[in-house]
Design an enzyme around this catalytic site. Structure first.
Site, mmCIF file in Angstrom:
data_model
loop_
_atom_site.group_PDB
_atom_site.id
_atom_site.type_symbol
_atom_site.label_atom_id
_atom_site.label_comp_id
_atom_site.label_asym_id
_atom_site.label_seq_id
_atom_site.Cartn_x
_atom_site.Cartn_y
_atom_site.Cartn_z
ATOM 1 N N GLY A 1 3.008 -11.058 -6.805
ATOM 2 C CA GLY A 1 3.933 -12.175 -6.626
ATOM 3 C C GLY A 1 3.343 -13.492 -7.112
ATOM 4 O O GLY A 1 2.222 -13.549 -7.625
ATOM 5 N N ALA B 1 0.881 -1.172 0.000
ATOM 6 C CA ALA B 1 0.000 0.000 0.000
ATOM 7 C C ALA B 1 0.914 1.215 0.000
ATOM 8 O O ALA B 1 1.020 1.944 0.977
ATOM 9 C CB ALA B 1 -0.910 -0.015 1.216
ATOM 10 N N CYS C 1 -7.372 3.655 -9.842
ATOM 11 C CA CYS C 1 -7.489 4.724 -8.854
ATOM 12 C C CYS C 1 -8.949 5.104 -8.659
ATOM 13 O O CYS C 1 -9.747 5.034 -9.580
ATOM 14 C CB CYS C 1 -6.762 5.983 -9.323
ATOM 15 S SG CYS C 1 -5.176 5.658 -10.015
ATOM 16 N N ILE D 1 -2.593 -8.514 -14.974
ATOM 17 C CA ILE D 1 -3.494 -7.836 -14.051
ATOM 18 C C ILE D 1 -2.716 -6.890 -13.119
ATOM 19 O O ILE D 1 -1.545 -7.122 -12.840
ATOM 20 C CB ILE D 1 -4.278 -8.838 -13.172
ATOM 21 C CG1 ILE D 1 -3.346 -9.745 -12.386
ATOM 22 C CG2 ILE D 1 -5.248 -9.653 -14.010
ATOM 23 C CD1 ILE D 1 -4.051 -10.705 -11.405
#
Lengths: 303, 263
Positions: free
Chosen positions: A218, A71, A131, A192
């Site tokens: 990951g 984040a 966003c 993605i």
């Protein structure tokens, strides 16, 4: 010798299909001790906004099983500092540069596209539509097909450069978003982006990220990414760029077979900063040894 | 200018257990060892790429001898537990040397303040001070929770004057290492510290009161170690707008002037 790795992404000619994912490769120069950026298909730089953003308070990252949550909060110095400080360094790297942009409104995206359009160092624009739309109550542009299409049109109307729309996996039907941005003129889609997740410290009962939730990346997300790339490649006519947990040649090949024209290396750059360059060589070796062309691989899934 | 940083597969020469949860690992890694400066760190791979644990772990460089570097570490989680199980002859992938280390001040008296495992980066610093300023005094203040957690004392004792404190009084002065620092009376002391955050804040406060220069070595979770992920952000002291609100432990640090972090 003689293996052709070149790919076309809309109007963008890349020398090979290995790119680096935004937010995992800085602005390239951080990685220059480990990889020659000019050898890569393209580098996608850390996302930039019109104005500087401080980012989220720490802790910003936490490792989870087979992945990591982040984040960061889109920390960046804003487009003017990018042009002043980063563009001259990117020029030195002689890499194909794709600039990732993000905004709080349609106007932000349009203004960013317009500002970057005259720069010869910028070869393409990747649009982060994950966003929240501040003007529309914070719903992410990337979750509603019509809003995703409007962002796409706004960017396309303000630049002559190839435009890649980066898709969020946190939606009901990613193919609907992909079709909407294709219809709106996108030159390619990349997918993605991270999957939204969280982690909790049991002892303190507090979230492990100050932001509570963050984006998962990951190896843990690779099967989901592969599935979405496959589904999107089935329905769109524009190139698909695969992203999600790639850390080996085998992973690259899986994404190409699923229908990706190119791939982006993300979290794996943190673990092996030279990986992207190694994968270019690995892919070249694979094609030579198997006497096949890239085009024979892309979308070759046998069902 | 391209930074001299390497991904190097080192060879473990020794991995000795020092107390129930602390180890000292010596690694033959010439590219990194030859260029390591005091206060810099390495990112250690605790697994194959893509296997668990996924990310490298940041560890400060404790000591260097020729082509060999030493890591002093405490087992605190999955990554360091994997390291603890490694043995002589095993390969280990390192990324480094990374970050901005200590800047050795021009002064007659240097004071190195370590808390617990935070003592680790101070040994190489002591060696470099002794080498570059042979006439300067070096005082080492080592604090820990108890006698068992005091580390590398013999090596530090050989570098200068060593004072010890323990929280439980089992060795040295009963109390915190900051109390030892409070006993120092030089006017031109240069202080370097690494340890738990409350301890370093206490050290920084004392230094501010005495007008001593103070460098602090911070720790943070981080993914890349090279300034790309921006995961290791720490808020700067004072009010700063935009992208200047935070500094990053990996690239701007890990060593900072104390006032950059705590005003």
């Amino acid at each position: 010798m003689g293996v052709d790795l070149a790919v076309q992404i809309g109007g963008l000619s890349l020398k090979n299909p290995i790119m680096t994912a935004s937010g995992t490769f800085g602005y390239g120069e951080e990685f220059s001790p480990f990889v020659n950026c000019a050898d890569l298909g393209a580098i996608v730089v850390k996302g930039i906004s019109l104005l500087p953003r401080p980012g989220n308070p720490p802790p910003r990252i936490v490792e989870t099983q087979g992945g990591m949550l982040n984040a960061i909060g889109l920390q960046n110095g804003g487009v003017e500092r990018f042009i002043q400080v980063k563009i001259p360094m990117l020029r030195e790297l002689k890499a194909a540069v794709i600039v990732n942009i993000l905004g709080d409104s349609i106007d932000d995206y349009a203004a960013l596209a317009r500002r970057l359009d005259p720069l010869p160092e910028v070869h393409g624009i990747e649009v982060n539509i994950s966003c929240p739309n501040v003007k529309k109550g914070g719903v992410a542009f990337g979750t509603v097909p019509e809003m995703a299409a409007r962002v796409t049109r706004a960017v396309k109307d303000n630049t002559s450069k190839p435009v890649i729309i980066k898709l969020s996996p946190n939606v009901n039907d990613i193919t609907a978003i992909a079709l909407a941005v294709e219809e709106a003129g996108a030159d390619a889609v990349s997918l993605i982006n991270t999957l939204i997740g969280m982690a909790i410290d049991v002892q303190s009962r507090r979230p492990k990220l100050a932001n509570i939730i963050g984006g998962l990346s990951g190896p843990a997300i690779k099967p989901v990414a592969l599935r979405m790339v496959y589904q999107v490649a089935q329905v769109v006519g524009i190139p698909v760029i695969g992203i999600g947990g790639i850390n080996s040649l085998n992973d690259v090949l899986e994404f190409l077979i699923a229908g990706a024209t190119a791939v982006q290396i993300g979290t794996a750059n943190f673990i092996n900063p030279g990986l992207s360059g190694e994968l270019v060589q690995g892919l070249e070796g694979y094609l030579r040894e198997n006497d096949c062309k890239l085009a024979d691989l892309v979308g070759s899934l046998q069902t | 200018m391209v930074a001299l940083q390497y991904v190097e597969t080192g060879c473990i020469q020794q991995n000795n257990q020092l107390n129930p949860d602390s180890f000292e690992m010596q690694i033959y890694a010439p590219q990194i060892a030859q260029r390591a400066e005091p206060g810099q760190f390495v990112m250690v791979s605790c697994s194959e790429v893509g296997r668990s644990p996924l990310l490298r772990r940041p560890l400060s460089i404790h000591d260097v001898h020729g082509d060999t570097l030493t890591l002093l570490y405490r087992v605190v989680g999955e990554g360091t537990a994997v390291m603890a199980a490694m043995g002589t002859g095993d390969p280990i992938s390192l990324l480094g040397p990374l970050g901005q280390g200590f800047t050795i001040a021009e002064t007659d008296h240097h004071c190195l303040v370590g808390g617990g495992i935070g003592i680790a980066p101070l040994l190489l610093l002591a060696r470099k001070i002794a080498w570059t300023q042979p006439k300067a005094g070096i005082t080492i203040l080592a604090g820990a929770r108890n006698r068992q957690e005091l580390l590398a004392l013999e090596k530090f004792a050989a570098m200068g004057t060593l004072h010890i404190s323990t929280d439980d009084g089992s060795e040295g002065q009963h109390g915190f290492v900051t109390q030892l620092l409070g006993n120092m009376h030089d006017t031109a002391l240069a202080v370097y510290t690494c340890g738990p955050t409350p301890m370093m804040q206490g050290v920084a406060k004392l230094c501010r009161e005495h007008g001593w220069g103070c460098q602090v070595s911070l720790e943070s979770h981080m993914a890349c170690g090279i300034g790309a992920c921006l995961g290791c952000a720490v808020a700067r002291s004072g009010i700063h707008a935009g992208a200047d609100k935070y500094v990053h432990v990996c690239k701007d640090g890990p060593v900072f002037n104390a006032e950059v972090i705590w005003a």
